[in-house]
Structures are given as C-alpha cells and as structure tokens.
Design an enzyme around this catalytic site. Structure first.
Site: not given
Ligand SMILES: [Zn+2]
Length: 434
Positions: A64, A67-68, A155, A241, A287, A314, A318
C-alpha cells in the site's frame, strides 16, 4: 559476473522456517545457494558482504503506497518514492491507483510499470476497481490482470454500493486477486478530519466515528459469505489500514469462520493515537485517522496474535504548502517507507516481544502471499535475490530532512527508531547502502 556472497549473517526466512546463521550466494538476480557458514567456497569473483551481526531477511514488501505519478509529481515520483522504499528496506511496493489520471486501464498500468519511470525497487500496482474510482462501473478486471494487476482497489475511497462491491469481489475471485477495500462509510464521515472522541471535541473538529470503518468491514464480510454460498467462488477481501478495535474484531471472527479475509495495519496506527494531533498538527492527519489509545493497543494485539496479516505503510506524500493549511483543509496522509521497520522493531519487537521471524512475516512473506508475488518473500534457493540486511539493535533518530522521498510530511521527524538498514538488494542489485 555479478555474484554477491553474503557471509555470517543471521538468516530469517519464515517461509523456509529458517532462523540461523547462513551464507548466501546471489547469482543472476536469484538466490543461488543457502549454506551453513563457511561452506560456500571457491567464489572468488563474487563481491562479498560481511553480514556478521546483521539480520538477513527477504526484502520488505509494501502492499500500500502512493507514488503520485502520474499527475502529482511535485509530491513524489516513482523514482523518488521507490528510492525511499529502498532506504526503508523494501524491495517491492504496490502502487495505489489514485493518481491523476486514475490508473484504471491496461495502458495506464503499462505506463506506470514501464522501466522508464525509473523505479529503484520492484514496482507492482493495484488498478482501480471502478472506472475513475467513482464507485459505479467495474474496470476490466480480466484485461488489467493480464497487464499485471495484483489486486483491485479504489483506495482513498471505499467501494460503497453493495452491488458494486459484490460484483468486484466476484470478478476479482475469477481473476484470482484480492479486492483491497478502504473501509470507510463515507455517509458517516462527511466534513470529518480526525477521530471522533474527546480530542476532536476539545479541538472543535468534526470526528469520524469508528462505525464508519466497522460497518464497511462487516458489510464486506457478509458479501463474502453470500458469494461463497450463492456463486461457489472464494473471493479474497483485503482490508486496508485497519484502525479500530471493532473492525479488527470483525476480521478475527471472519477468519475463524474460514472466510478469505486478510488485513493490513499501518505503522502510525500502532505507534500513535489521536493525542498526536496535539495543537492541530496536520502531520498527524490521515485517513483512517489516528484513533483512541484503546484502539492502538488492539492493533498491537492483532499484530501479535496473527489477526493482522501484514504491515503496510500507506506512504502518502504531500507538499509542505498543502500540509501548511488549516487542519480541516490539509490533505490526508503521511510518508512512511523509511520509518516502518524502525517503528516496528522498537514498538512491536523490543517493547512487546514480537519475534523477529513474525516481524519478517508481517513485512515480507505474508504481503508477498496476499498479492501473490511469485518468487518473492522468501530466500529459498531459486527465489529472486530480494534482500534486506539490517542491524536489529541499532538505535537512531529519524531526520526527515534527509529523506529520499520528495515530501517531508511525517509525524516521526525526530522520533527514535530501532534497527538500521545496511543493505537493500533487489534482484541481485544493491539499491541502498546505509
Ligand atoms: Zn485508504
């Protein structure tokens, strides 16, 4: 020849039931031999690594990560995110589909997995379960599976509608991969930015109730039951998660019942509770949110007792300008690839007595099985030469400013870590040296 000889290390390979001193020979990207110390002779051309005092384990696998790329490369790229993975001891990562555009077709999946993206470790991906992750129309599971999908997920959002989730579980069962569910009943969480409880009340923030997670997990488990009965299929639900005691209890019961449910727990959910939000610290906003202390302790229990199948970060980078906003406006998520092993060793192994072999299982062999990565998650001869070598006793402090990730949004800057990665080796190539 690019042979590598790893001598005198303590090999921990749960799938082979080995926890003992062993020497390894890596050749052509594979494990060529695993032998008692001192018996691998006549390998003069090989590069030698003295692993005395180090744990030698199959490379960590994260099911999870975000990598944007494409679309938000100011936060992270496949190259920088996987460099952070290598520094954290990971040799395989599974990219989530919430890129721009959403990864929901074979051509987008091909683009992501292309060597030109510069992945430093082995990259896998879970495309979206529904077109655009809009929760309405299923993507083409069969074509995506052929293109390399290791599971399906929306996700960031749940697959909310009962009939859509039911169809996704059936299609995924036919493709022999899991549906990874972000369990959040978004009908209960609109406008919420942290866990519901006294802390949210004190800060004047709207809180997400634990029911929002539990209700989706319980609904999905009920769907598994119905599909097994009605369709004669055995769908695999992977719960992403997990953060609440109630949701983990639902998973525990479903496993006892024999349903095919697996789940992951993120390091921040066993390391921190909602108090970390402190004075509106957006580096503690994610989240699912950080929960009550009682939930955190239940996550640790689940990791200790076998209910939790794996640890997944996860990893969610940012940019500073995005996190430097009012708490309610800041985006969810923290980076996690470089701190997962250090937190797991400190909190689970040292403080709670989790055996190292179970830790390796949670971070490598078990995730490899959840997404069926053939030839990975073990160091038996013939497997890929994916390894992490770490000093399990080394104490250090995480410094986010020297992170390999493009982003710095972590609540663990300055936090104590245990266990230092010395080498990460992916398919026989040294991809990180610490
Ligand atoms: Zn999620």
């Amino acid at each position: 020849m690019n042979d590598i000889l790893i001598l005198n290390g303590r090999l921990i390979d749960p799938l082979s039931r080995v926890d003992a001193l062993r020497d390894l020979l890596l050749r052509d990207g594979r494990v060529a031999a695993v032998e008692m110390p001192g018996t691998l002779k006549g390998q003069e051309s090989a590069q030698t690594i003295d692993a005395k005092g180090l744990i030698v384990a199959p490379g960590l696998i994260d099911v999870h990560v975000h990598l944007r790329e494409p679309g938000q490369t100011y936060k992270e790229t496949i190259a920088t995110g996987t460099a952070a993975a290598a520094a954290g001891g990971y040799t395989s990562v599974v990219a989530m589909p919430n890129t721009l555009p959403v990864n929901d077709t074979p051509s987008k999946l091909d683009w992501m997995l292309d060597a030109q993206r510069g992945s430093v470790v082995k990259l896998f991906a879970m495309p979206a379960a529904t077109v655009g992750s809009m929760g309405e129309t299923l993507t083409d599971f069969e074509a995506l599976r052929k293109a390399g999908a290791v599971g399906f997920t929306d996700d960031g959002k749940p697959v909310l509608e009962d009939h859509v989730m039911r169809a996704a579980l059936i299609a995924a069962a036919r493709a022999e991969v899991p549906v990874s569910q972000h369990a959040e009943d978004t009908r209960l969480t609109g406008g919420c930015s942290m866990n519901a409880g006294p802390m949210a009340f004190r800060l004047g923030l709207r809180g997400m109730p634990i029911e929002a997670e539990a209700r989706i997990v319980e609904r999905d488990i009920q769907l598994l039951r119905e599909i097994e009965r009605a369709e004669g299929l055995r769908p695999h639900l992977h719960v992403q998660h997990v953060s609440t005691a109630r949701a983990i209890e639902a998973v525990r019961k479903a496993k006892r019942e024999g349903l095919h449910v697996t789940c992951e727990i993120a390091p921040h959910h066993f390391a921190l509770n909602e108090e970390a939000v402190g004075d509106y610290d957006t580096h503690a906003k994610m989240n699912p949110p950080l929960r009550a202390e009682s939930d955190r302790l239940q996550m640790i229990e689940a990791l200790l007792d076998g209910t939790a199948d794996c640890i997944a970060t996860d990893h969610a980078p940012h940019a500073p300008f995005e996190k430097r906003q009012e708490f309610e406006r800041a985006p969810n998520g923290i980076t996690g690839l470089e701190t997962a092993l250090g937190l797991a060793l400190r909190i689970l192994h040292r403080d709670r007595g989790l055996p190292l072999s179970r830790l390796v299982e949670l971070m490598s062999s078990s995730p490899s099985q959840i997404v069926s990565l053939a030839g990975r998650g073990s160091l038996a001869a013939g497997h890929y030469a994916d390894l992490v070598l770490f000093d399990a006793g080394a104490e250090w402090v995480f410094d986010a400013t020297i992170s390999r990730s493009k982003s710095r949004n972590t609540p663990f800057d300055g936090s104590p870590m245990l266990g230092k990665v010395r080498y990460t080796i992916c398919e026989g190539h040294i991809v990180y040296r610490g």
